[in-house]
Design a protein around this motif. Structure first.
Motif, PDB file in Angstrom:
ATOM      1  N   ILE A  97       0.836  -1.206   0.000  1.00  0.00           N
ATOM      2  CA  ILE A  97       0.000   0.000   0.000  1.00  0.00           C
ATOM      3  C   ILE A  97       0.867   1.250   0.000  1.00  0.00           C
ATOM      4  N   ALA A  98       1.869   1.272   0.860  1.00  0.00           N
ATOM      5  CA  ALA A  98       2.758   2.439   0.941  1.00  0.00           C
ATOM      6  C   ALA A  98       3.504   2.668  -0.367  1.00  0.00           C
ATOM      7  N   ALA A  99       3.808   1.575  -1.072  1.00  0.00           N
ATOM      8  CA  ALA A  99       4.535   1.688  -2.340  1.00  0.00           C
ATOM      9  C   ALA A  99       3.640   2.177  -3.477  1.00  0.00           C
ATOM     10  N   GLY A 100       2.308   2.064  -3.307  1.00  0.00           N
ATOM     11  CA  GLY A 100       1.390   2.515  -4.356  1.00  0.00           C
ATOM     12  C   GLY A 100       0.985   1.432  -5.330  1.00  0.00           C
ATOM     13  N   ALA A 101       0.970   0.171  -4.885  1.00  0.00           N
ATOM     14  CA  ALA A 101       0.521  -0.928  -5.751  1.00  0.00           C
ATOM     15  C   ALA A 101      -0.903  -0.665  -6.246  1.00  0.00           C
ATOM     16  N   ASP A 102      -1.246  -1.255  -7.378  1.00  0.00           N
ATOM     17  CA  ASP A 102      -2.582  -1.063  -7.956  1.00  0.00           C
ATOM     18  C   ASP A 102      -3.578  -2.094  -7.452  1.00  0.00           C
ATOM     19  N   THR A 103      -3.137  -3.334  -7.278  1.00  0.00           N
ATOM     20  CA  THR A 103      -4.010  -4.369  -6.730  1.00  0.00           C
ATOM     21  C   THR A 103      -3.218  -5.222  -5.746  1.00  0.00           C
ATOM     22  N   ILE A 104      -3.940  -5.767  -4.785  1.00  0.00           N
ATOM     23  CA  ILE A 104      -3.363  -6.733  -3.862  1.00  0.00           C
ATOM     24  C   ILE A 104      -4.077  -8.056  -4.077  1.00  0.00           C
ATOM     25  N   GLU A 105      -3.287  -9.107  -4.228  1.00  0.00           N
ATOM     26  CA  GLU A 105      -3.818 -10.432  -4.506  1.00  0.00           C
ATOM     27  C   GLU A 105      -3.880 -11.248  -3.215  1.00  0.00           C
ATOM     28  N   HIS A 106      -5.023 -11.834  -2.953  1.00  0.00           N
ATOM     29  CA  HIS A 106      -5.286 -12.707  -1.804  1.00  0.00           C
ATOM     30  C   HIS A 106      -5.659 -11.905  -0.551  1.00  0.00           C
ATOM     31  N   GLY A 107      -4.701 -11.296   0.109  1.00  0.00           N
ATOM     32  CA  GLY A 107      -4.998 -10.451   1.262  1.00  0.00           C
ATOM     33  C   GLY A 107      -5.664 -11.170   2.419  1.00  0.00           C
ATOM     34  N   TYR A 108      -5.382 -12.458   2.580  1.00  0.00           N
ATOM     35  CA  TYR A 108      -6.103 -13.266   3.563  1.00  0.00           C
ATOM     36  C   TYR A 108      -5.950 -12.764   4.999  1.00  0.00           C
ATOM     37  N   GLY A 109      -4.796 -12.173   5.310  1.00  0.00           N
ATOM     38  CA  GLY A 109      -4.562 -11.737   6.680  1.00  0.00           C
ATOM     39  C   GLY A 109      -4.802 -10.259   6.907  1.00  0.00           C
ATOM     40  N   GLY A 110      -5.502  -9.612   6.000  1.00  0.00           N
ATOM     41  CA  GLY A 110      -5.741  -8.182   6.122  1.00  0.00           C
ATOM     42  C   GLY A 110      -6.555  -7.813   7.355  1.00  0.00           C
ATOM     43  N   THR A 111      -6.248  -6.660   7.925  1.00  0.00           N
ATOM     44  CA  THR A 111      -6.944  -6.158   9.101  1.00  0.00           C
ATOM     45  C   THR A 111      -7.844  -4.985   8.709  1.00  0.00           C
ATOM     46  N   VAL A 112      -8.665  -4.544   9.640  1.00  0.00           N
ATOM     47  CA  VAL A 112      -9.531  -3.387   9.387  1.00  0.00           C
ATOM     48  C   VAL A 112      -8.696  -2.178   8.965  1.00  0.00           C
ATOM     49  N   GLU A 113      -7.604  -1.932   9.675  1.00  0.00           N
ATOM     50  CA  GLU A 113      -6.757  -0.777   9.359  1.00  0.00           C
ATOM     51  C   GLU A 113      -6.132  -0.901   7.977  1.00  0.00           C
ATOM     52  N   ILE A 114      -5.681  -2.107   7.652  1.00  0.00           N
ATOM     53  CA  ILE A 114      -5.071  -2.331   6.335  1.00  0.00           C
ATOM     54  C   ILE A 114      -6.099  -2.082   5.235  1.00  0.00           C
ATOM     55  N   PHE A 115      -7.284  -2.624   5.382  1.00  0.00           N
ATOM     56  CA  PHE A 115      -8.286  -2.460   4.334  1.00  0.00           C
ATOM     57  C   PHE A 115      -8.772  -1.016   4.229  1.00  0.00           C
ATOM     58  N   ARG A 116      -8.819  -0.312   5.340  1.00  0.00           N
ATOM     59  CA  ARG A 116      -9.175   1.111   5.263  1.00  0.00           C
ATOM     60  C   ARG A 116      -8.116   1.886   4.482  1.00  0.00           C
ATOM     61  N   ALA A 117      -6.866   1.523   4.664  1.00  0.00           N
ATOM     62  CA  ALA A 117      -5.791   2.178   3.919  1.00  0.00           C
ATOM     63  C   ALA A 117      -5.897   1.873   2.432  1.00  0.00           C
ATOM     64  N   MET A 118      -6.247   0.629   2.096  1.00  0.00           N
ATOM     65  CA  MET A 118      -6.453   0.285   0.687  1.00  0.00           C
ATOM     66  C   MET A 118      -7.598   1.091   0.090  1.00  0.00           C
ATOM     67  N   ALA A 119      -8.695   1.176   0.818  1.00  0.00           N
ATOM     68  CA  ALA A 119      -9.856   1.918   0.327  1.00  0.00           C
ATOM     69  C   ALA A 119      -9.513   3.385   0.106  1.00  0.00           C
ATOM     70  N   ALA A 120      -8.744   3.965   1.030  1.00  0.00           N
ATOM     71  CA  ALA A 120      -8.384   5.378   0.915  1.00  0.00           C
ATOM     72  C   ALA A 120      -7.566   5.656  -0.337  1.00  0.00           C
ATOM     73  N   ARG A 121      -6.782   4.663  -0.762  1.00  0.00           N
ATOM     74  CA  ARG A 121      -5.934   4.835  -1.945  1.00  0.00           C
ATOM     75  C   ARG A 121      -6.549   4.240  -3.208  1.00  0.00           C
ATOM     76  N   GLY A 122      -7.715   3.628  -3.087  1.00  0.00           N
ATOM     77  CA  GLY A 122      -8.363   3.036  -4.256  1.00  0.00           C
ATOM     78  C   GLY A 122      -7.669   1.789  -4.760  1.00  0.00           C
TER      79      GLY A 122
END
Length: 416
Positions: free
Chosen positions: A257-282
């Motif tokens: 996310i910090a690097a500016g990736a366009d998509t994340i594949e799988h994301g099985y261990g994602g947390t609420v904070e991680i997913f909020r950060a993804m949403a904020a960056r689209g």
């Protein structure tokens, strides 16, 4: 009969580009824009493009008409995460495919898989790595584009990129060179070099493994440093390529996310904070529900209770991502399971709680948006005439997308 002739020509690479005008008359149109089906709509196609859509169209006198009674017409679906050079793991393990199957065999099988994907209604595929088959996906993409073999339009990631020592196959005498399922890189300069070498060889997408198991039996850990990940993404974006990051750990996802990736594949261990950060960056998530489902079934699960831990974790992360507002990519990690059964992911997304209309939008305009494909994913004027039809209404029964019986790609009917 002439459509059958067209298919035969397509199979041997002699089909001419379409030039005429065709009027399509289905029972209804799901346009990939509105979350509803439009009864009575028609679609006018000239050459490889859609020129008009709506209930009352002005049709040239020389237009051919194709009636699709009882059918719902929709955009050709976009597979967001596939591997045409893999086949189901209950047929051969990943290690055996990478180490023991000749490249010619893998390529021949990939052509069959590409055809099955197209006939299943997936007119575009983002193929995220050949898993040891080098740059063969670039050749397959060219063969499809030149009508030598039938298949979807392809976005290819070629070899994919892993941190040195983090991927596989593993378990051999230390120091013995072993073919790897992806290209290794180490250090900022080397990572940038590998990104650029893959782009030079034909990569449309740069795929990075942001975490993996360093040793047998170990949990996944972040692999590339933040500096390496950021440099790789920057180099890819400078070249106009999008970046997909395989990652399931919170730290691996945070770095992506910090690097500016366009998509994340799988994301099985994602947390609420991680997913909020993804949403904020689209940043979109490809949850690959079908991969954990398929592997669990290969190990003996029959779909009942108790549900395997991997499936529970996958479903929970999917729910968290949706509640956080993360854009959802439709991609099942096809190759782990059979090509042509791509719609399995869509059925599982619905079973996991995503509304049917949202799943259909994810597989069409959503994936087109996530992958920066402005010429497909919806049925509207100016778009490529990549469309499919099926009996019934997929908005009422998602299983309908597994029964596609008519496919048009670039204005040419490839499944009549």
């Amino acid at each position: 009969m002439k459509w059958l002739v067209g298919i035969a020509l397509l199979a041997i690479g002699a089909a001419p580009a379409p030039t005429g005008t065709v009027l399509l008359r289905p029972a209804a149109v799901f346009d990939g824009i509105d979350p509803v089906a439009h009864p009575g709509w028609q679609v006018l196609v000239t050459g490889e493009r859609i020129v008009a859509v709506g209930p009352m169209l002005t049709v040239p006198a020389n237009a051919e008409t194709i009636d699709l009674p009882g059918e719902t017409l929709m955009p050709g679906m976009i597979e967001g995460h596939g591997h045409l050079f893999l086949h189901p793991y209950n047929e051969a393990s990943w290690d055996d495919q990478v180490l023991h199957e000749p490249l010619a065999l893998r390529t021949a099988r990939a052509t069959v898989s590409a055809r099955a994907t197209l006939l299943a209604g997936f007119t575009t595929e983002r193929d995220l790595g050949t898993e040891g088959a080098g740059y063969a996906d670039v050749g397959l993409k060219l063969a499809i584009a030149q009508d030598i073999v039938p298949g979807p339009r392809m976005l290819v990631a070629t070899r994919a990129i892993v941190a040195k020592g983090a991927y596989g196959p593993k378990g051999f005498e230390p120091g013995t060179p072993v073919p790897q399922g992806a290209e290794e890189a180490s250090g900022v300069d080397d990572v940038v070099r590998v990104v650029r070498s893959q782009i030079a060889a034909g990569a449309d997408v740069v795929k990075l493994y942001g975490d993996y198991r360093w040793g047998p039996g170990e949990p996944s850990r972040a692999t590339f440093s933040q500096a390496e990940m950021t440099a790789a993404v920057s180099a890819a974006h400078d070249a106009g390529r999008i970046v997909a990051v395989h990652t399931s750990t919170p730290e691996g996802m945070r770095r992506a996310i910090a690097a500016g990736a366009d998509t994340i594949e799988h994301g099985y261990g994602g947390t609420v904070e991680i997913f909020r950060a993804m949403a904020a960056r689209g940043i979109a998530l490809c949850p690959t529900l079908a991969a954990s489902d398929a592997v669990s079934r290969y190990r003996g699960w029959t779909g009942g209770n108790p549900v395997p831990a991997a499936v529970v974790e996958n479903r929970a992360a999917f729910a968290l991502a949706r509640s956080a507002g993360v854009p959802i990519c439709m991609g099942g990690d096809v190759g782990v399971f059979a090509h042509g059964d791509n719609a399995r992911e869509m059925t599982l997304m619905v079973e996991a709680g995503m509304p049917v209309a949202q799943v259909l939008l994810a597989a069409t305009s959503g994936n087109a948006r996530a992958f920066h494909l402005s010429d497909r994913g919806s049925v509207k004027a100016g778009m490529l005439a990549d469309m499919i039809a099926m009996h019934g209404n997929p908005l009422k029964d998602i299983a309908a997308v597994g029964r596609v019986d008519w496919v048009m790609k670039g204005g040419r009917v490839v499944r009549p």
